[in-house]
Design a protein around this motif. Structure first.
Motif, PDB file in Angstrom:
ATOM      1  N   GLY A  52      -1.112   4.089   7.757  1.00 47.40           N
ATOM      2  CA  GLY A  52      -2.288   4.851   8.141  1.00 47.40           C
ATOM      3  C   GLY A  52      -2.528   4.962   9.621  1.00 47.40           C
ATOM      4  O   GLY A  52      -3.578   5.441  10.045  1.00 47.40           O
ATOM      5  N   PHE A  99      -7.886   8.673   5.943  1.00 49.92           N
ATOM      6  CA  PHE A  99      -7.312   8.161   4.702  1.00 49.92           C
ATOM      7  C   PHE A  99      -8.332   7.266   4.003  1.00 49.92           C
ATOM      8  O   PHE A  99      -9.289   6.763   4.616  1.00 49.92           O
ATOM      9  CB  PHE A  99      -5.992   7.409   4.950  1.00 49.92           C
ATOM     10  CG  PHE A  99      -6.137   6.107   5.685  1.00 49.92           C
ATOM     11  CD1 PHE A  99      -6.503   4.940   5.012  1.00 49.92           C
ATOM     12  CD2 PHE A  99      -5.868   6.031   7.049  1.00 49.92           C
ATOM     13  CE1 PHE A  99      -6.612   3.734   5.682  1.00 49.92           C
ATOM     14  CE2 PHE A  99      -5.980   4.832   7.730  1.00 49.92           C
ATOM     15  CZ  PHE A  99      -6.359   3.678   7.045  1.00 49.92           C
ATOM     16  N   MET A 158      -3.833   9.892   1.840  1.00 55.24           N
ATOM     17  CA  MET A 158      -3.844  10.363   3.217  1.00 55.24           C
ATOM     18  C   MET A 158      -4.216  11.844   3.247  1.00 55.24           C
ATOM     19  O   MET A 158      -3.791  12.624   2.396  1.00 55.24           O
ATOM     20  CB  MET A 158      -2.466  10.185   3.854  1.00 55.24           C
ATOM     21  CG  MET A 158      -1.934   8.765   3.846  1.00 55.24           C
ATOM     22  SD  MET A 158      -2.852   7.698   4.977  1.00 55.24           S
ATOM     23  CE  MET A 158      -2.754   8.649   6.480  1.00 55.24           C
TER      24      MET A 158
END
Length: 423
Positions: A52, A99, A158
Motif C-alpha cells: 500500500g 486503500f 486498492m
C-alpha cells in the motif's frame, strides 16, 4: 435505370468504407480504453506489492532498458524491492490512490486516505465492502480503478483515481468520432462526384442498347407494313388462303413485339417522366378488367374481381391501366382451361394493393421474380402456343418502378401464381 445504378454504387461504396472505418475506429478506441485500465492495474499491483505504499528512495523510472537497482545494504537478502514493471520517479507525487484493508470477516482493519482528497473514509469503506462482497478482482468503481488482493489475514482493496486518464480518453474518443464523421462526409462527396465517371461505361452501353432497340423497332415497322399491304393485295386478287393468313398472323406478332420493345424502352427513359395526376384507381382497374371477363369465359376460364370502391391514386392513369391489362393478359394466357383468375384491389395501410391470382401448371413453390426479366420464357413450348414474348411483365415492372412501387410474383402451392403490386 442509370440513376438507380449510380445510387446503388454510392450506397455500396460508402457502406464498405463506413464498415472499414468503423472497425478501425473501434479497434483504436478500444485499445486506448484498455490501455487506461492496464496502466492503472500495473500501478495498483505495484502499490499492492509494497503493502500500500510507494517505496521511497528507489529508482522507479519506467524504462525496460534500465537495469533494476540493487537492494539497499540494509534490505533483507532476496527482498524484491523493485517491481518488474518500473514506474516514473514522479509517480509517488502524481498518483491519487487509497486503500482499505479488511479482515477475514469483512471488517475494516485499516484505511489509507492520505493520497486522496475527493473521497471520504466512509465512501472508501463502502466501496471496499461492496467489492469484498463480490467475486470481482478488478474493475471500476466510478472513476476509480480497483484491485482486490487476498492476504493472509483478509483482503487488501486498492483504488487509484483514473479521472484524468478517462478525461483524456474521452477527449481522444470524441476527437476520433469527429474526424470519422468529417472523413466519411468527405468520402461521400468524393464518391458522389466520381460515381458518374464510374457508371459512365455502363450508361453508354445501356443508352446504345436502348437506341438500337428504338431504331430497329422503327425500321421494322416499314417492311412489316409493306408485307401486310402486299398480303392484303394478294388476298384481294387470289382470295384468302392458309398461307396469307399465316403471313398476316406473323406480321401481327412482329408488330406487337416491336411495339412492346418501344414501350419498354420508353418506360425506362428517366428524362421522360410520367404525367402524375389524381384519379380513381378503383374505376381504372374495374374498367381494365371488364374486357378480359368475356375472353376468359370464351376460353373456359373463370375470372372474378373484388375491387374496393373509392380508392384514389396519384400516378399516370394510362400506365396504370396498361399495367392491369398486362397482368390480366398474362393470367388469361397461362391459366389452363377450367382454371380460375382472381383480381383483388384493396387498401392496405397507406398503400394500394393489387393482386392477380391465377391457376398455373407445374410451378415451383416460392418467389418467381425472374418472370420480370426481359424475354424470360419459363416454358418455351407453352409460350409458342400462347404467343408470349417475355416482355409484358418487364413492362409491368418498369411501370411499377416509375411509380416507386413494388411488384412480386410467388407460388404458394406450385399450382397457382400470385402477382402482387404495391402502390
Amino acid at each position: 435505370m442509370i440513376k438507380r445504378l449510380q445510387k446503388q454504387f454510392i450506397l455500396v461504396a460508402v457502406s464498405a468504407v463506413t464498415v472499414v472505418m468503423l472497425l478501425v475506429l473501434g479497434v483504436i478506441v478500444s485499445t486506448a480504453y484498455h490501455r487506461v485500465g492496464r496502466e492503472a492495474d500495473h500501478l495498483l499491483a505495484f502499490i499492492a506489492d509494497n503493502d500500500g505504499e510507494f517505496p521511497r528512495g528507489r529508482r522507479t523510472q519506467q524504462n525496460s532498458d534500465v537495469p533494476p537497482e540493487k537492494p539497499a545494504s540494509d534490505a533483507a537478502p532476496g527482498a524484491d524491492v523493485v517491481p518488474k514493471r518500473l514506474m516514473s520517479a514522479e509517480a509517488p507525487f502524481e498518483t491519487r490512490y487509497f486503500f482499505v484493508r479488511l479482515d477475514g470477516a469483512g471488517n475494516v482493519v485499516k484505511t489509507h486516505m492520505g493520497n486522496i482528497a475527493a473521497v471520504s473514509e466512509e465512501q472508501a469503506i463502502a466501496y471496499a465492502k461492496r467489492i469484498g462482497a463480490s467475486s470481482k478482482v478488478s474493475g471500476y468503481e466510478g472513476v476509480y480503478r480497483y484491485l482486490a488482493r487476498k492476504t493472509e489475514d483478509g483482503a487488501l482493496v486498492m483504488f487509484v483515481d483514473c479521472s484524468r486518464d478517462m478525461e483524456s480518453f474521452a477527449l481522444f474518443r470524441n476527437t476520433s468520432l469527429i474526424v470519422f464523421a468529417v472523413s466519411l462526409a468527405g468520402i461521400f462527396l468524393l464518391v458522389v462526384l466520381f460515381s458518374k465517371t464510374a457508371v459512365r461505361p455502363v450508361a453508354e452501353s445501356y443508352n446504345k442498347q436502348k437506341q438500337f432497340i428504338t431504331d430497329a423497332s422503327h425500321e421494322l415497322k416499314t417492311p412489316l407494313t409493306v408485307i401486310s399491304a402486299n398480303t392484303e393485295l394478294l388476298e384481294m386478287e387470289n382470295g384468302e388462303n392458309e398461307w396469307t393468313r399465316s403471313i398476316q398472323h406473323q406480321v401481327a406478332r412482329l408488330t406487337e413485339l416491336t411495339n412492346s420493345l418501344v414501350t419498354l424502352s420508353r418506360m425506362q427513359e428517366e428524362d421522360k417522366p410520367l404525367v402524375m395526376t389524381d384519379f380513381s384507381l378503383s374505376d381504372a382497374v374495374e374498367e381494365s378488367v371488364a374486357p378480359y371477363v368475356n375472353t376468359a369465359t370464351q376460353q373456359g376460364k373463370t375470372l372474378q374481381a373484388a375491387i374496393a370502391k373509392n380508392l384514389s391514386y396519384n400516378g399516370d392513369e394510362t400506365s396504370i391501366r396498361k399495367l392491369v391489362g398486362i397482368l390480366l393478359d398474362n393470367a388469361v394466357k397461362y391459366t389452363p382451361t377450367g382454371g380460375d383468375i382472381d383480381v383483388t384491389l384493396k387498401r392496405e395501410g397507406r398503400n394500394n394493393l393489387l393482386c392477380v391470382h391465377n391457376t398455373a401448371e407445374a410451378m415451383k413453390t416460392g418467389n418467381h421474380n425472374e418472370m420480370f426479366e426481359r424475354f424470360y420464357r419459363g416454358d418455351a413450348s407453352r409460350n409458342s402456343q400462347t404467343g408470349g414474348y417475355g416482355i409484358g411483365l418487364s413492362i409491368a415492372r418498369s411501370i411499377v418502378a416509375a411509380h416507386k412501387g413494388r411488384i412480386t410474383a410467388r407460388s404458394e402451392d406450385g399450382r397457382s401464381l400470385t402477382i402482387t403490386v404495391l402502390l
